[in-house]
Design a protein around this motif. Structure first.
Motif, short mmCIF file in Angstrom:
data_model
loop_
_atom_site.label_atom_id
_atom_site.label_comp_id
_atom_site.label_asym_id
_atom_site.label_seq_id
_atom_site.Cartn_x
_atom_site.Cartn_y
_atom_site.Cartn_z
N GLY A 71 4.93 -6.45 -6.76
CA GLY A 71 3.65 -5.77 -6.96
C GLY A 71 3.76 -4.29 -7.18
O GLY A 71 3.00 -3.70 -7.96
N TRP A 72 4.72 -3.66 -6.51
CA TRP A 72 4.87 -2.22 -6.62
C TRP A 72 5.19 -1.80 -8.06
O TRP A 72 4.63 -0.83 -8.57
CB TRP A 72 5.98 -1.77 -5.67
N TRP A 73 6.06 -2.52 -8.73
CA TRP A 73 6.46 -2.17 -10.10
C TRP A 73 5.28 -2.33 -11.05
O TRP A 73 5.10 -1.54 -11.98
CB TRP A 73 7.64 -3.03 -10.53
N ARG A 74 4.48 -3.36 -10.82
CA ARG A 74 3.30 -3.61 -11.66
C ARG A 74 2.27 -2.48 -11.47
O ARG A 74 1.68 -1.98 -12.42
CB ARG A 74 2.71 -4.96 -11.28
N MET A 75 2.05 -2.08 -10.21
CA MET A 75 1.13 -1.00 -9.90
C MET A 75 1.61 0.32 -10.51
O MET A 75 0.82 1.08 -11.08
CB MET A 75 1.00 -0.87 -8.38
N MET A 76 2.90 0.60 -10.40
CA MET A 76 3.44 1.84 -10.94
C MET A 76 3.26 1.92 -12.45
O MET A 76 2.92 2.98 -12.99
CB MET A 76 4.93 1.98 -10.58
N GLU A 77 3.44 0.82 -13.14
CA GLU A 77 3.27 0.81 -14.59
C GLU A 77 1.84 1.15 -14.96
O GLU A 77 1.58 1.90 -15.91
CB GLU A 77 3.66 -0.56 -15.16
N ALA A 78 0.87 0.61 -14.21
CA ALA A 78 -0.53 0.92 -14.48
C ALA A 78 -0.81 2.40 -14.26
O ALA A 78 -1.57 3.03 -15.02
CB ALA A 78 -1.44 0.07 -13.58
N MET A 79 -0.21 2.98 -13.24
CA MET A 79 -0.40 4.41 -12.98
C MET A 79 0.27 5.25 -14.06
O MET A 79 -0.30 6.24 -14.52
CB MET A 79 0.14 4.75 -11.59
N LEU A 250 -1.25 -6.17 -2.54
CA LEU A 250 -2.63 -6.58 -2.84
C LEU A 250 -3.01 -6.24 -4.27
O LEU A 250 -3.23 -7.12 -5.09
CB LEU A 250 -3.59 -5.91 -1.85
N VAL A 251 -3.08 -4.94 -4.58
CA VAL A 251 -3.52 -4.56 -5.93
C VAL A 251 -2.50 -4.97 -6.99
O VAL A 251 -2.85 -5.14 -8.17
CB VAL A 251 -3.78 -3.04 -5.98
N GLY A 252 -1.24 -5.16 -6.59
CA GLY A 252 -0.21 -5.52 -7.55
C GLY A 252 -0.13 -7.00 -7.88
O GLY A 252 0.77 -7.42 -8.61
N GLN A 253 -1.05 -7.79 -7.38
CA GLN A 253 -1.08 -9.22 -7.74
C GLN A 253 -1.49 -9.37 -9.22
O GLN A 253 -2.31 -8.60 -9.72
CB GLN A 253 -2.07 -9.97 -6.85
#
Length: 302
Positions: A71-79, A250-253
């Protein structure tokens, strides 16, 4: 007899000196991903049980581990796509467990502040010296791994003692995220030195949004935008702060990431917003607004 702990003074929203942000921005927006490490079988705390289920709680442990693995990698890409740098609320033990995450954040010039050592170890019931050891560990670990000064503090699971704020100021920490009383930085009453509270919203926190309020991903994205619109409008009068606290598990789902990413893009498209880190907001507030705010508070108190 008052039960007010006296952590901060009351000053009405409309009786404060005007806060200004760089380049005429009306609102400063910062994103605070909680990069955490939860122990499989943590030591017991007499006041709070780390896991709701009996140990070992494989379900809860592995669910949170999803954030560090995926999830962290997915969230970072969005940021990255929206042009946001993060201010990492860091369990500092993660530096030893997952240095790849630390390296990726540092490469992007993200800020690191302390969220304790492990998220399964609380400060409830500790002595001042025990809490000092946690602060010193956090200062040294963040300096060792990132070269950064520790500027901010969010206690593990928001666990505090009556002396916590005094200790943070004593060690030169600039801001705390453990107070939820305002939409602007505010001076905190400490025995020596200086400390400010940094707006860190429970309402925008994905733990509260998803686990307590049971929002859908689309509803969360809309709530982020509505929060931004209102604070931006109020920022016409005096600069406001919006925080988006996140947890990658959570947000990275997969089913949640798109509405979140779209909300970030919505914020970033405005030209009167300052996309900042917690440290940058604190430094600017200290340089331009801290002293006038203290004087205004003293006038109200008098």
């Amino acid at each position: 007899m008052s039960n007010d702990p006296g952590l901060y003074d009351y000053i009405p929203y409309n009786r404060r000196p005007r806060i200004t942000w760089p380049n005429g921005a009306k609102i400063a927006v910062w994103v605070a991903p909680n990069i955490e490490f939860y122990e499989f079988t943590p030591p017991p705390n007499p006041q709070r049980t780390p896991w709701a289920r009996p140990l070992p709680d494989v379900l809860a442990y592995s669910h949170r581990d999803y954030g560090n693995r995926v999830g962290w990698w997915r969230m970072m890409e969005a940021m990255d796509d929206a042009g946001f740098r993060g201010s990492v609320s860091l369990n500092v033990a993660l530096c030893d467990h997952h240095p790849e995450i630390i390296e990726a954040c540092a490469k992007r010039d993200w800020e690191f502040f302390s969220h304790g050592i492990y998220n399964t170890r609380y400060t409830y019931g500790m002595s001042p010296d025990q809490e000092r050891a946690i602060i010193e560990d956090s200062i040294e670990t963040i300096r060792k791994w990132t070269g950064q000064k520790l500027s901010g503090w969010l206690a593990p699971a928001l666990s505090n003692n009556t002396w916590t704020m005094d200790l943070l100021a004593e060690y030169g920490v600039d801001y705390t995220c453990d107070l939820f009383h305002d939409d602007q930085p505010m001076p905190v009453n400490v025995k020596s030195g200086r400390l400010i509270s940094m707006p860190y919203s429970l309402e925008m926190n994905d733990v509260i949004v998803y686990n307590t309020n049971l929002y859908s991903p689309r509803h969360y994205g809309e709530a982020i935008k509505r929060q931004f619109d209102q604070l931006r409008e109020e920022g016409e009068t005096s600069g406001t702060v919006m925080c988006i606290p996140l947890h990658p598990y959570l947000v990275g789902q997969p089913h949640r990431i798109d509405p979140f990413a779209e909300a970030l893009r919505y914020i970033a498209q405005h030209d009167d917003v300052w996309l900042a880190t917690g440290r940058e907001i604190a430094e600017h507030f200290y340089a331009h607004s801290y002293d006038p705010m203290v004087k205004a508070i003293e006038a109200v108190r008098a």
